[in-house]
Design a protein around this motif. Structure first.
Motif, PDB file in Angstrom:
ATOM      1  N   PHE A 191       0.813  -1.209   0.000  1.00 36.73           N
ATOM      2  CA  PHE A 191       0.000   0.000   0.000  1.00 36.73           C
ATOM      3  C   PHE A 191       0.856   1.274   0.000  1.00 36.73           C
ATOM      4  CE2 PHE A 191      -2.685  -3.288   1.953  1.00 36.73           C
ATOM      5  CZ  PHE A 191      -3.793  -3.200   1.131  1.00 36.73           C
ATOM      6  N   TRP A 192       1.990   1.267   0.756  1.00 39.33           N
ATOM      7  CA  TRP A 192       2.773   2.504   0.833  1.00 39.33           C
ATOM      8  C   TRP A 192       3.916   2.562  -0.173  1.00 39.33           C
ATOM      9  CZ3 TRP A 192       7.817   1.549   1.779  1.00 39.33           C
ATOM     10  CH2 TRP A 192       8.170   0.448   2.571  1.00 39.33           C
ATOM     11  N   LEU A 193       4.372   1.413  -0.665  1.00 42.49           N
ATOM     12  CA  LEU A 193       5.507   1.412  -1.580  1.00 42.49           C
ATOM     13  C   LEU A 193       5.227   2.161  -2.892  1.00 42.49           C
ATOM     14  CD1 LEU A 193       8.404   0.440  -1.637  1.00 42.49           C
ATOM     15  CD2 LEU A 193       7.617  -1.713  -2.643  1.00 42.49           C
ATOM     16  N   PRO A 194       4.004   2.088  -3.449  1.00 40.26           N
ATOM     17  CA  PRO A 194       3.752   2.823  -4.702  1.00 40.26           C
ATOM     18  C   PRO A 194       3.908   4.338  -4.593  1.00 40.26           C
ATOM     19  CG  PRO A 194       2.104   1.106  -4.403  1.00 40.26           C
ATOM     20  CD  PRO A 194       2.879   1.179  -3.127  1.00 40.26           C
ATOM     21  N   HIS A 195       3.999   4.879  -3.369  1.00 36.52           N
ATOM     22  CA  HIS A 195       4.196   6.317  -3.208  1.00 36.52           C
ATOM     23  C   HIS A 195       5.638   6.730  -3.521  1.00 36.52           C
ATOM     24  CE1 HIS A 195       0.215   7.054  -1.584  1.00 36.52           C
ATOM     25  NE2 HIS A 195       0.374   6.047  -0.750  1.00 36.52           N
ATOM     26  N   TYR A 196       6.526   5.755  -3.636  1.00 33.85           N
ATOM     27  CA  TYR A 196       7.934   6.045  -3.922  1.00 33.85           C
ATOM     28  C   TYR A 196       8.239   5.816  -5.404  1.00 33.85           C
ATOM     29  CZ  TYR A 196       8.881   6.121   1.102  1.00 33.85           C
ATOM     30  OH  TYR A 196       8.880   6.439   2.434  1.00 33.85           O
ATOM     31  N   ALA A 197       9.214   6.553  -5.903  1.00 36.51           N
ATOM     32  CA  ALA A 197       9.688   6.341  -7.267  1.00 36.51           C
ATOM     33  C   ALA A 197      10.543   5.078  -7.309  1.00 36.51           C
ATOM     34  CB  ALA A 197      10.505   7.542  -7.730  1.00 36.51           C
ATOM     35  N   PHE A 198      10.598   4.441  -8.493  1.00 33.15           N
ATOM     36  CA  PHE A 198      11.401   3.230  -8.626  1.00 33.15           C
ATOM     37  C   PHE A 198      12.853   3.472  -8.222  1.00 33.15           C
ATOM     38  CE2 PHE A 198       8.303   1.726 -12.097  1.00 33.15           C
ATOM     39  CZ  PHE A 198       7.567   1.015 -11.165  1.00 33.15           C
ATOM     40  N   GLY A 199      13.359   4.654  -8.527  1.00 29.85           N
ATOM     41  CA  GLY A 199      14.748   4.959  -8.191  1.00 29.85           C
ATOM     42  C   GLY A 199      15.017   5.015  -6.700  1.00 29.85           C
ATOM     43  N   ASP A 200      13.944   5.146  -5.886  1.00 31.78           N
ATOM     44  CA  ASP A 200      14.103   5.213  -4.431  1.00 31.78           C
ATOM     45  C   ASP A 200      14.022   3.842  -3.768  1.00 31.78           C
ATOM     46  OD1 ASP A 200      14.288   7.980  -4.513  1.00 31.78           O
ATOM     47  OD2 ASP A 200      12.113   8.247  -4.322  1.00 31.78           O
ATOM     48  N   PHE A 201      13.669   2.821  -4.534  1.00 31.47           N
ATOM     49  CA  PHE A 201      13.407   1.511  -3.929  1.00 31.47           C
ATOM     50  C   PHE A 201      14.610   0.951  -3.174  1.00 31.47           C
ATOM     51  CE2 PHE A 201       9.498  -0.291  -6.359  1.00 31.47           C
ATOM     52  CZ  PHE A 201       8.766   0.804  -5.943  1.00 31.47           C
ATOM     53  N   ASP A 202      15.811   1.181  -3.695  1.00 31.84           N
ATOM     54  CA  ASP A 202      16.987   0.618  -3.031  1.00 31.84           C
ATOM     55  C   ASP A 202      17.176   1.217  -1.644  1.00 31.84           C
ATOM     56  OD1 ASP A 202      19.250  -1.221  -3.225  1.00 31.84           O
ATOM     57  OD2 ASP A 202      20.491   0.588  -3.156  1.00 31.84           O
ATOM     58  N   SER A 203      17.051   2.537  -1.541  1.00 33.50           N
ATOM     59  CA  SER A 203      17.211   3.183  -0.232  1.00 33.50           C
ATOM     60  C   SER A 203      16.055   2.823   0.699  1.00 33.50           C
ATOM     61  CB  SER A 203      17.308   4.700  -0.399  1.00 33.50           C
ATOM     62  OG  SER A 203      16.142   5.220  -0.997  1.00 33.50           O
ATOM     63  N   VAL A 204      14.842   2.668   0.126  1.00 29.19           N
ATOM     64  CA  VAL A 204      13.698   2.260   0.930  1.00 29.19           C
ATOM     65  C   VAL A 204      13.920   0.861   1.489  1.00 29.19           C
ATOM     66  CG1 VAL A 204      11.258   1.622   0.824  1.00 29.19           C
ATOM     67  CG2 VAL A 204      12.034   3.742  -0.235  1.00 29.19           C
ATOM     68  N   ARG A 205      14.463  -0.020   0.656  1.00 27.70           N
ATOM     69  CA  ARG A 205      14.748  -1.389   1.115  1.00 27.70           C
ATOM     70  C   ARG A 205      15.727  -1.382   2.274  1.00 27.70           C
ATOM     71  NH1 ARG A 205      18.961  -4.702  -0.201  1.00 27.70           N
ATOM     72  NH2 ARG A 205      19.596  -3.312  -1.906  1.00 27.70           N
ATOM     73  N   HIS A 206      16.806  -0.608   2.152  1.00 28.05           N
ATOM     74  CA  HIS A 206      17.792  -0.536   3.229  1.00 28.05           C
ATOM     75  C   HIS A 206      17.170   0.006   4.512  1.00 28.05           C
ATOM     76  CE1 HIS A 206      21.430  -1.812   1.196  1.00 28.05           C
ATOM     77  NE2 HIS A 206      21.124  -1.041   0.159  1.00 28.05           N
ATOM     78  N   ARG A 207      16.354   1.042   4.376  1.00 25.71           N
ATOM     79  CA  ARG A 207      15.738   1.651   5.555  1.00 25.71           C
ATOM     80  C   ARG A 207      14.748   0.705   6.206  1.00 25.71           C
ATOM     81  NH1 ARG A 207      16.070   3.661  10.046  1.00 25.71           N
ATOM     82  NH2 ARG A 207      14.436   5.066  10.742  1.00 25.71           N
ATOM     83  N   ASN A 221      -4.285   4.688   7.569  1.00 28.21           N
ATOM     84  CA  ASN A 221      -3.245   5.665   7.247  1.00 28.21           C
ATOM     85  C   ASN A 221      -3.191   6.785   8.276  1.00 28.21           C
ATOM     86  OD1 ASN A 221      -2.421   4.316   4.959  1.00 28.21           O
ATOM     87  ND2 ASN A 221      -3.733   5.483   3.579  1.00 28.21           N
ATOM     88  N   ARG A 222      -4.330   7.182   8.793  1.00 27.76           N
ATOM     89  CA  ARG A 222      -4.344   8.228   9.815  1.00 27.76           C
ATOM     90  C   ARG A 222      -3.616   7.767  11.064  1.00 27.76           C
ATOM     91  NH1 ARG A 222     -10.753   9.998   9.378  1.00 27.76           N
ATOM     92  NH2 ARG A 222     -10.695  10.665   7.192  1.00 27.76           N
ATOM     93  N   GLU A 223      -3.821   6.509  11.442  1.00 29.62           N
ATOM     94  CA  GLU A 223      -3.114   5.965  12.602  1.00 29.62           C
ATOM     95  C   GLU A 223      -1.616   5.908  12.338  1.00 29.62           C
ATOM     96  OE1 GLU A 223      -4.404   5.353  15.532  1.00 29.62           O
ATOM     97  OE2 GLU A 223      -6.312   6.054  14.724  1.00 29.62           O
ATOM     98  N   ALA A 224      -1.252   5.503  11.132  1.00 35.11           N
ATOM     99  CA  ALA A 224       0.166   5.397  10.787  1.00 35.11           C
ATOM    100  C   ALA A 224       0.833   6.768  10.832  1.00 35.11           C
ATOM    101  CB  ALA A 224       0.318   4.774   9.395  1.00 35.11           C
ATOM    102  N   LEU A 225       0.134   7.800  10.368  1.00 38.74           N
ATOM    103  CA  LEU A 225       0.699   9.151  10.393  1.00 38.74           C
ATOM    104  C   LEU A 225       0.891   9.636  11.824  1.00 38.74           C
ATOM    105  CD1 LEU A 225      -1.309  10.834   7.491  1.00 38.74           C
ATOM    106  CD2 LEU A 225       1.137  10.274   7.514  1.00 38.74           C
ATOM    107  N   TRP A 226      -0.037   9.316  12.697  1.00 39.21           N
ATOM    108  CA  TRP A 226       0.081   9.722  14.102  1.00 39.21           C
ATOM    109  C   TRP A 226       1.295   9.054  14.756  1.00 39.21           C
ATOM    110  CZ3 TRP A 226      -0.321   7.149  18.877  1.00 39.21           C
ATOM    111  CH2 TRP A 226      -0.434   7.978  19.996  1.00 39.21           C
ATOM    112  N   LEU A 227       1.426   7.745  14.555  1.00 46.58           N
ATOM    113  CA  LEU A 227       2.574   7.028  15.116  1.00 46.58           C
ATOM    114  C   LEU A 227       3.871   7.472  14.449  1.00 46.58           C
ATOM    115  CD1 LEU A 227       1.086   3.430  15.377  1.00 46.58           C
ATOM    116  CD2 LEU A 227       1.701   4.932  17.282  1.00 46.58           C
TER     117      LEU A 227
END
Length: 202
Positions: free
Chosen positions: A18-34, A182-188
């Motif tokens: 659900f949240w991964l599509p908000h990132y560009a493909f070029g960001d996937f590597d850094s997202v994976r590490h994080r 998503n609202r709960e996730a943003l609060w946390l």
């Protein structure tokens, strides 16, 4: 502990769709590490002490009551048996009511699932307010909020609806349930961001 870790990994992979599509493909590597850094090391700095003081069961139920026996039984059965396993017949049988009573209040089973999500969201909001009212640093409030939810989920027969119920919901109804999540996730997320030295702590 291994079961808890496996469940955490499973939930992380489930929500990634659900949240991964908000990132560009070029960001996937850094997202994976994080993502794997958080799974491996957690969200807190090494010098942060784990000293959660959750609400007691009585305080949690008082802050986030579940008034309707119907909603309580339906939520518990869906959590235990899944969307398909918690049939209308099973829910009504446990309540000693007829199937006609169910359809008097709900047009379909999907409407019941969505209402269970709405009720869980309302209860989570009340629980957050109760935790915030106790004060403390943002890190302490984050710990206390998570620990209090666990108390409510595992130490009572008034649980919140598990996110696995989303999988079988029609797309039209799933959208609202996801928005509430998503609202709960943003609060946390806001608490964890500032609590871990990534923003201004209060």
């Amino acid at each position: 502990m291994l079961t808890a870790r496996a469940q955490l990994l499973n939930e992380s992979l489930f929500w990634a769709t659900f949240w991964l599509p908000h990132y560009a493909f070029g960001d996937f590597d850094s997202v994976r590490h994080r993502m794997f850094d958080i799974l491996r090391e957690g969200i807190g700095a090494k010098d942060l002490e784990a000293a959660a003081i959750p609400l007691t069961l009585e305080e949690a139920l008082d802050a986030a009551p579940l008034q309707s026996p119907f909603m309580r039984i339906a939520t518990r059965l869906i959590n235990e048996h899944g969307y398909k396993g918690a049939s209308v017949d099973r829910i009504m049988r446990e309540m000693n009511l007829t199937k006609g009573s169910f359809y008097h209040h709900n047009e379909a089973k999907d409407d019941l699932i969505l209402e269970c999500f709405r009720e869980s969201y309302r209860r989570l909001t009340r629980l957050q307010r109760a935790v915030d009212a106790r004060g403390g640093t943002r890190w302490q409030r984050l710990e206390n909020a998570i620990a209090s939810v666990l108390v409510l989920q595992f130490a009572s027969d008034h649980p919140l609806l598990r996110s696995t119920a989303l999988q079988a919901m029609p797309a039209a109804l799933r959208a609202e349930a996801l928005e509430l999540s998503n609202r709960e996730a943003l609060w946390l997320g806001a608490l964890s961001w500032t609590a871990c030295g990534r923003g201004p702590c209060a």
